[in-house]
Write a protein that holds these residues in place. Structure first.
Motif, PDB file in Angstrom:
ATOM      1  N   UNK A  78       0.878  -1.169   0.000  1.00 48.31           N
ATOM      2  CA  UNK A  78       0.000   0.000   0.000  1.00 48.31           C
ATOM      3  C   UNK A  78       0.914   1.217   0.000  1.00 48.31           C
ATOM      4  N   UNK A  79       0.788   2.039  -1.030  1.00 48.89           N
ATOM      5  CA  UNK A  79       1.549   3.280  -1.128  1.00 48.89           C
ATOM      6  C   UNK A  79       0.723   4.410  -0.553  1.00 48.89           C
ATOM      7  N   UNK A  80       1.226   5.053   0.490  1.00 51.14           N
ATOM      8  CA  UNK A  80       0.599   6.276   0.966  1.00 51.14           C
ATOM      9  C   UNK A  80       0.602   7.293  -0.180  1.00 51.14           C
ATOM     10  N   UNK A  81      -0.140   8.405  -0.071  1.00 47.66           N
ATOM     11  CA  UNK A  81      -0.400   9.256  -1.241  1.00 47.66           C
ATOM     12  C   UNK A  81       0.835   9.587  -2.069  1.00 47.66           C
ATOM     13  N   UNK A 124      -1.609  -1.313  -4.193  1.00 45.58           N
ATOM     14  CA  UNK A 124      -2.792  -0.479  -3.978  1.00 45.58           C
ATOM     15  C   UNK A 124      -2.327   0.921  -3.607  1.00 45.58           C
ATOM     16  N   UNK A 125      -3.076   1.901  -4.075  1.00 42.30           N
ATOM     17  CA  UNK A 125      -2.776   3.311  -3.841  1.00 42.30           C
ATOM     18  C   UNK A 125      -3.685   3.876  -2.773  1.00 42.30           C
ATOM     19  N   UNK A 126      -3.183   4.861  -2.048  1.00 40.09           N
ATOM     20  CA  UNK A 126      -4.039   5.649  -1.176  1.00 40.09           C
ATOM     21  C   UNK A 126      -4.924   6.535  -2.055  1.00 40.09           C
ATOM     22  N   UNK A 127      -6.230   6.437  -1.869  1.00 36.40           N
ATOM     23  CA  UNK A 127      -7.170   7.267  -2.624  1.00 36.40           C
ATOM     24  C   UNK A 127      -7.841   8.218  -1.630  1.00 36.40           C
ATOM     25  N   UNK A 128      -7.493   9.510  -1.754  1.00 28.90           N
ATOM     26  CA  UNK A 128      -7.934  10.517  -0.789  1.00 28.90           C
ATOM     27  C   UNK A 128      -8.993  11.381  -1.462  1.00 28.90           C
ATOM     28  N   UNK A 129     -10.253  10.968  -1.342  1.00 31.36           N
ATOM     29  CA  UNK A 129     -11.295  11.663  -2.110  1.00 31.36           C
ATOM     30  C   UNK A 129     -12.398  12.244  -1.233  1.00 31.36           C
ATOM     31  N   UNK A 216      -3.026  -0.386 -11.495  1.00 31.74           N
ATOM     32  CA  UNK A 216      -3.164  -0.457 -10.041  1.00 31.74           C
ATOM     33  C   UNK A 216      -4.172  -1.550  -9.694  1.00 31.74           C
ATOM     34  N   UNK A 217      -3.930  -2.266  -8.594  1.00 29.75           N
ATOM     35  CA  UNK A 217      -4.777  -3.399  -8.218  1.00 29.75           C
ATOM     36  C   UNK A 217      -5.933  -3.018  -7.309  1.00 29.75           C
ATOM     37  N   UNK A 218      -5.876  -1.848  -6.725  1.00 31.76           N
ATOM     38  CA  UNK A 218      -6.953  -1.443  -5.830  1.00 31.76           C
ATOM     39  C   UNK A 218      -6.569  -0.190  -5.073  1.00 31.76           C
ATOM     40  N   UNK A 219      -7.386   0.124  -4.056  1.00 27.83           N
ATOM     41  CA  UNK A 219      -7.203   1.384  -3.346  1.00 27.83           C
ATOM     42  C   UNK A 219      -7.434   1.215  -1.850  1.00 27.83           C
ATOM     43  N   UNK A 220      -6.630   1.937  -1.085  1.00 25.35           N
ATOM     44  CA  UNK A 220      -6.911   2.155   0.322  1.00 25.35           C
ATOM     45  C   UNK A 220      -7.672   3.474   0.371  1.00 25.35           C
ATOM     46  N   UNK A 221      -8.894   3.439   0.876  1.00 29.82           N
ATOM     47  CA  UNK A 221      -9.802   4.576   0.809  1.00 29.82           C
ATOM     48  C   UNK A 221      -9.720   5.372   2.104  1.00 29.82           C
ATOM     49  N   UNK A 263      -9.699  -4.275  -5.723  1.00 29.49           N
ATOM     50  CA  UNK A 263      -9.752  -4.565  -4.289  1.00 29.49           C
ATOM     51  C   UNK A 263      -9.765  -3.255  -3.518  1.00 29.49           C
ATOM     52  N   UNK A 264     -10.753  -3.104  -2.636  1.00 28.76           N
ATOM     53  CA  UNK A 264     -10.968  -1.857  -1.915  1.00 28.76           C
ATOM     54  C   UNK A 264     -10.938  -2.113  -0.416  1.00 28.76           C
ATOM     55  N   UNK A 265     -10.058  -1.392   0.279  1.00 26.60           N
ATOM     56  CA  UNK A 265     -10.001  -1.473   1.734  1.00 26.60           C
ATOM     57  C   UNK A 265     -10.226  -0.075   2.293  1.00 26.60           C
ATOM     58  N   UNK A 266     -11.188   0.047   3.198  1.00 25.10           N
ATOM     59  CA  UNK A 266     -11.578   1.359   3.678  1.00 25.10           C
ATOM     60  C   UNK A 266     -11.056   1.672   5.069  1.00 25.10           C
ATOM     61  N   UNK A 267     -10.731   2.939   5.278  1.00 21.43           N
ATOM     62  CA  UNK A 267     -10.400   3.417   6.616  1.00 21.43           C
ATOM     63  C   UNK A 267     -11.686   3.892   7.282  1.00 21.43           C
ATOM     64  N   UNK A 268     -12.203   3.086   8.180  1.00 21.89           N
ATOM     65  CA  UNK A 268     -13.378   3.437   8.981  1.00 21.89           C
ATOM     66  C   UNK A 268     -12.928   3.341  10.433  1.00 21.89           C
ATOM     67  N   UNK A 269     -12.542   4.460  10.985  1.00 19.59           N
ATOM     68  CA  UNK A 269     -11.873   4.464  12.289  1.00 19.59           C
ATOM     69  C   UNK A 269     -12.890   4.417  13.418  1.00 19.59           C
TER      70      UNK A 269
END
Length: 519
Positions: A78-81, A124-129, A216-221, A263-269
């Protein structure tokens, strides 16, 4: 008592857990050929490896270290932004389809993708949207109320409470250069996008498709819960949750039109598993914040604080919500939290135990760069995102110098030193990740808690279509003798984190902080 314990019917579950038979076990085999470990490795590019001598880690640096990453046994990174941004961390983007020039070029990124994929490593990339930078051309254009981009952001209306607190605890409203007030959940430098506007939703789906087409294979949201969860009063709002889920469902469908396997993995803190469940389905998984806290605290106290019971409940809820198809994303720490070694007060034995707990859980565990070395780091944020320690001497080719180290880590906390030490933390991580390649149930198994009278022991079974194992952890500094129900049919010690594990009829001996995988 947390909600997720109250609904458990422990006695029935426990009884079912131990109904193993020697006949069924004889037919169960550990996967013969190594497979994917399912583990992901989080990288802050700025801090990782610098190939051009400017002091800043870069994409070519990640490519240069892919063989090291592969040696860990991880399945993905996972690459941060990596998009252009006015800040060091990159979580306020100015161009969603560009590469931060400090990190390299689009050609460099495509080369990284190609080389990673050659090694069987997904990216996977960091997706900051949730928000943009206030320097983004969209926000600058939005200062004009007549510009179409004005409605891409959330502006105050008559009656808006300009003193409202945001969902993250700071001021929600910020004054723009045009004199109007806008929502910025995190800071005024990060104005929130207006997802009630169809043009915003379309644009962000198009951004995702752009990167998927590049490979890209997916995103860290990033901040996945905050798309509509803006104010403190929205935190438990069913309306905000419903709108969040509707958006992520639309997003997933839009991306699957380009890559059905995205592939999508979400940050839900959130720290109650019940708050994570609704996001399973629209997303492949979310980071398991509840278990991260529980793992660290159980290790710190050397006691089983209900990890197995909590996970069994959570996984059952996830399966019910997703018709049986779900991943988990457990972790110990990330770029927003003190590093594991610092959380555990530089206790090396505790850190090793925490690694064994994490890497014997099913799903896709995430490890933070340097975690495998035992790097220290405590907030502020800059001090938990420091340069990767490659050499005993600290300095050397490729060492990032975007900031000096703030910790007391010595020469032994380095790749160079730990590579050569078979008993190092680095090589323990390699061993534990390797277990997941050998035993399919450690990656994909259904978890069932096994109750133990000893509060210093954690045990659970994991079973998939090919293997069934009993995992037992000694959380204490003393050797433990663990009684085993002979009807369980355990026949051998398959794997052990350290020497000294013994198996006799009806009992298992575990050394201090030891982990055993039994078949």
């Amino acid at each position: 008592m947390p909600r997720f314990y109250a609904v458990l019917r422990c006695a029935a579950v426990f009884a079912a857990t131990l109904l193993w038979s020697a006949t069924s076990l004889a037919a169960q085999n550990v996967a013969a050929a190594p497979q994917s470990s399912g583990v992901y490795y989080e990288i802050f590019v700025r801090a990782f490896y610098d190939t051009n001598g400017d002091g800043v880690g870069d994409l070519n640096g990640v490519t240069a270290k892919l063989d090291y990453i592969k040696s860990l046994g991880v399945s993905g990174i996972w690459l941060m932004p990596i998009n252009p941004s006015p800040t060091y961390h990159g979580y306020d983007i100015t161009d969603y389809e560009g590469i931060n020039p400090q990190y390299g070029t689009m050609q460099d990124f495509k080369h990284l993708l190609d080389e990673a994929h050659k090694r069987g490593i997904k990216v996977i990339m960091d997706m900051v949207i949730n928000h943009t930078s206030d320097q983004h051309p969209w926000f600058k254009a939005a200062q004009n109320p007549k510009d179409p981009h004005h409605d891409w952001y959330v502006w105050a209306k008559p009656g808006s409470d300009l003193k409202a607190i945001s969902a993250t605890g700071g001021p929600a409203w910020h004054r723009a250069p045009n004199g109007q007030y806008y929502v910025g959940v995190f800071t005024g430098a990060m104005p929130d996008l207006n997802y009630d506007n169809p043009a915003v939703r379309k644009e962000m789906i198009d951004v995702g498709r752009f990167w998927l087409r590049d490979g890209v294979d997916g995103f860290r949201l990033d901040a996945a819960q905050h798309i509509y969860d803006d104010l403190r009063t929205d935190i438990d709002s069913p309306v905000a949750l419903k709108k969040n889920i509707a958006w992520w469902t639309e997003y997933r469908r839009g991306l699957q039109a380009v890559d059905p396997n995205v592939w999508l993995v979400g940050e839900v803190a959130r720290h109650d598993p019940d708050d994570l469940t609704p996001y399973l389905g629209p997303l492949n998984t979310v980071f398991n914040f509840p278990v991260a806290s529980q793992l660290i605290e159980s290790v710190r106290q050397e006691r089983n604080l209900g990890i197995g019971k909590g996970l069994q409940y959570s996984y059952a809820a996830y399966r019910a919500h997703t018709d049986g198809q779900f991943d988990d994303a457990p972790f110990l720490s990330n770029h927003d939290q003190d590093r594991v070694m610092s959380q555990l007060e530089d206790n090396a034995a505790h850190v090793r135990l925490a690694a064994a707990l994490l890497l014997t859980l099913p799903g896709h565990p995430f490890i933070y760069y340097g975690e495998e070395l035992g790097m220290q780091g405590a907030k502020p944020d800059e001090d938990i995102r420091e340069p990767m320690r490659w050499y005993r001497a600290g300095k050397g080719p490729g060492v990032a110098q975007w900031k000096p180290w703030s910790t007391s880590d010595g020469p032994d906390v380095s790749v160079e030193a730990e590579q050569a030490d078979p008993d190092s933390l680095l090589n323990l991580y390699r061993k534990l990740i390797g277990w997941r390649e050998q035993v399919g149930a450690l990656r994909d198994g259904v978890l069932r808690n096994v109750p133990m009278d000893d509060p210093h022991v954690l045990a659970y079974t994991l079973q998939d279509a090919h293997s069934r194992v009993l995992v037992v952890h000694n959380l204490s500094r003393d050797a433990r003798e663990v009684p085993l129900d002979e009807s369980a049919g355990v026949t051998k010690v398959l794997l052990q984190s350290k020497t000294g594990v013994t198996l006799a009829p009806g009992k298992l001996g575990l050394p201090p902080y030891g982990t055993a995988i039994l078949q």
